[in-house]
Motif scaffolding. Sequence first.
Motif, PDB file in Angstrom:
ATOM      1  N   ARG A 155       1.315  -1.673   0.300  1.00 30.51           N
ATOM      2  CA  ARG A 155       0.198  -0.232   0.251  1.00 30.51           C
ATOM      3  C   ARG A 155       1.018   1.411  -0.283  1.00 30.51           C
ATOM      4  N   ASN A 156       1.772   1.484   0.667  1.00 30.04           N
ATOM      5  CA  ASN A 156       2.403   2.224   1.203  1.00 30.04           C
ATOM      6  C   ASN A 156       3.957   2.412   0.725  1.00 30.04           C
ATOM      7  N   THR A 157       4.409   1.274  -0.311  1.00 27.49           N
ATOM      8  CA  THR A 157       5.191   1.075  -0.689  1.00 27.49           C
ATOM      9  C   THR A 157       5.301   1.390  -2.584  1.00 27.49           C
ATOM     10  N   LEU A 196       8.214  -4.083  -7.681  1.00 24.92           N
ATOM     11  CA  LEU A 196       8.626  -4.728  -9.335  1.00 24.92           C
ATOM     12  C   LEU A 196       9.649  -5.360  -9.248  1.00 24.92           C
ATOM     13  N   THR A 197      10.749  -4.338  -8.379  1.00 23.59           N
ATOM     14  CA  THR A 197      12.080  -5.065  -8.074  1.00 23.59           C
ATOM     15  C   THR A 197      11.940  -6.635  -7.168  1.00 23.59           C
ATOM     16  N   GLU A 198      11.851  -7.217  -6.426  1.00 25.64           N
ATOM     17  CA  GLU A 198      10.852  -8.026  -5.626  1.00 25.64           C
ATOM     18  C   GLU A 198      10.198  -8.955  -6.660  1.00 25.64           C
ATOM     19  N   LEU A 199       9.785  -8.688  -7.406  1.00 22.80           N
ATOM     20  CA  LEU A 199       8.945  -9.454  -8.600  1.00 22.80           C
ATOM     21  C   LEU A 199       9.688 -10.235  -9.234  1.00 22.80           C
ATOM     22  N   ALA A 200      10.825  -9.087  -9.800  1.00 17.41           N
ATOM     23  CA  ALA A 200      12.221 -10.039 -10.381  1.00 17.41           C
ATOM     24  C   ALA A 200      12.489 -10.565 -10.003  1.00 17.41           C
ATOM     25  N   MET A 224      -3.759  -2.739 -11.318  1.00 16.49           N
ATOM     26  CA  MET A 224      -4.254  -2.877  -9.816  1.00 16.49           C
ATOM     27  C   MET A 224      -3.783  -1.254  -9.188  1.00 16.49           C
ATOM     28  N   ARG A 225      -2.503  -1.513  -9.096  1.00 16.30           N
ATOM     29  CA  ARG A 225      -2.536  -0.947  -8.114  1.00 16.30           C
ATOM     30  C   ARG A 225      -2.775   0.396  -8.305  1.00 16.30           C
ATOM     31  N   ALA A 226      -3.073   0.915  -9.944  1.00 18.86           N
ATOM     32  CA  ALA A 226      -3.757   2.314 -10.331  1.00 18.86           C
ATOM     33  C   ALA A 226      -4.815   2.039 -10.017  1.00 18.86           C
ATOM     34  N   PHE A 268       4.355  13.476   9.785  1.00 20.36           N
ATOM     35  CA  PHE A 268       4.030  12.427   9.138  1.00 20.36           C
ATOM     36  C   PHE A 268       2.525  12.426   8.858  1.00 20.36           C
ATOM     37  N   ALA A 269       1.693  13.398   9.899  1.00 21.61           N
ATOM     38  CA  ALA A 269       0.563  14.253   9.793  1.00 21.61           C
ATOM     39  C   ALA A 269       0.593  14.612   7.897  1.00 21.61           C
ATOM     40  N   ALA A 270       1.021  15.163   7.589  1.00 19.48           N
ATOM     41  CA  ALA A 270       1.210  16.371   6.046  1.00 19.48           C
ATOM     42  C   ALA A 270       1.536  15.342   5.339  1.00 19.48           C
ATOM     43  N   LYS A 271       2.244  14.157   5.278  1.00 22.05           N
ATOM     44  CA  LYS A 271       2.647  13.019   5.110  1.00 22.05           C
ATOM     45  C   LYS A 271       1.186  11.807   3.901  1.00 22.05           C
ATOM     46  N   VAL A 272       0.596  11.543   5.289  1.00 21.92           N
ATOM     47  CA  VAL A 272      -0.430  10.873   5.100  1.00 21.92           C
ATOM     48  C   VAL A 272      -2.049  11.749   4.301  1.00 21.92           C
ATOM     49  N   GLU A 273      -1.705  12.962   4.980  1.00 20.10           N
ATOM     50  CA  GLU A 273      -2.214  13.889   3.496  1.00 20.10           C
ATOM     51  C   GLU A 273      -2.904  14.051   2.937  1.00 20.10           C
ATOM     52  N   SER A 274      -0.852  13.753   2.058  1.00 24.20           N
ATOM     53  CA  SER A 274      -0.609  14.411   1.385  1.00 24.20           C
ATOM     54  C   SER A 274      -0.374  13.533  -0.140  1.00 24.20           C
ATOM     55  N   SER A 275      -1.249  12.108   0.329  1.00 20.82           N
ATOM     56  CA  SER A 275      -1.072  11.164  -0.363  1.00 20.82           C
ATOM     57  C   SER A 275      -2.278   9.650  -0.718  1.00 20.82           C
TER      58      SER A 275
END
Length: 461
Positions: free
Chosen positions: A71-73, A79-83, A128-130, A157-164
């Motif tokens: 979710r927040n990665t 994609l790298t981990e899948l490869a 799926m991510r989109a 932290f609150a600003a990062k949550v709100e902006s995402s």
Amino acid sequence: MIRQNQKPLNLVYIGIDFIILVAAQYLSFRMVLKSFFPIHNQVSVTTLVCVLNGLMHLLVYGFFHQYRSYRNTPFWIQLTELAKANLTAYLIQVIAFYMMGMFMQLQVAITVFFFLSTVLQGLYRAGMRAVLHLIREKGFNRKFLLLLGVNACTETFAAKVESSPGFGYEIIGYLAEKKALDCSLPYLGPYEKLESLLKTRTIDEVFLMLREEEAVEFDRRMLLLEKYGVKFSIIPQLFAFLPSRVYVTSFDDLPILGMRRIPLDGLFNSIVKRSFDLLVSCVCLLVFSPIMAAAAIAVKVSSPGPVIFRQTRVGVNRKPFQMYKFRSMRVETESVVKMAGARDERCTPVGAFLRKYSIDELPQLVNVLKGDMSLVGPRPEIPHFVNEFMQNIPAYMIKHYVRPGMTGLAQIRGLRGGDTSIQERIRCDIEYIENWSLWLDLRILWKTAFRLRADRGVKQE
């Protein structure tokens, strides 16, 4: 209690992965073997092999934790981990077919399958991510967060949550002994209300904004969160003063918090980067040798003085080295300690031309061959400026963790010379050092070439 939203989504991922794997394997076998080898096996046998291979891949995906929440990665990490997982499964296939004496007949097919399945899975994961980001931005599939305490990290932290909004998190408020005047989040009361909130509100995760003086009291609150099965994380006040990417290691069984993980500290990465530098610098010296010869003649004829300008710069591990450039300034001005800017009055006419097209920096390819520099990295400074900046700019000396470069992340972002912010340049240098990859080096070199074409003459250094 923890809401298991991820489990139904994981079942969808597993189902689609299995279908893609079986279909891609079957298609690869049919296409390649039909083209290069006669097919004697029955369709049912081929299908059975594809199904077993698909199940093996799913086991490998489980080992690589493919079905966790991203979710927040960043997507490139997913994609790298899948490869990596697909490459591991590919090697297992190679070993299995080799032991059965079938590798030579099937090597093309399983290689085609590896690339085909990776591309298809990457595309559907991106889709799926989109879709999930869009759903979460609309207010669905949200996770509700509660903050315990207020420290120096809370507002950030609150600003990062709100902006995402695409991550799908919502902070319902915070608990603290008293309302914090500098916190814009809803105040839900003192810490004593924690248990009643856990009983009455939907809370997916709790973040403990730990302050040093409250460490003992937080032990009791963590036990309470575990009692109700609520996931929690800790953000100490100390994190406000740490770099953006820290990591956890251990000393025996004692967890240790590391400040910076430097990819180039790894032996494999350092060998890859050094090999790339040697290969490309040798090729460039051959390709640009006529230009360098012409530049040397022009410098010698146009003004008195040496062709090559040597200057002491500070390199990796703060070791000084002699950096080479074609002389672009009058000899009598070389002793002036000053950062060069655009249209520097100290330049000779030929020197201005060389600087305009960055031809004056081609001798630094010799520095790269010697190991003093790299093709890409933080730009080196003279000792005078290093001593000045290290006193005034936090984290300035981190740039000396790696070899300096002929170009770098700061340069392609337009941060060159005395007319730009040193603080911004250092932020770019640290970003490069902490996120190095060969792909990043290639991108920087590519953008440098196009920037030289677009910004001819506005070179500042």
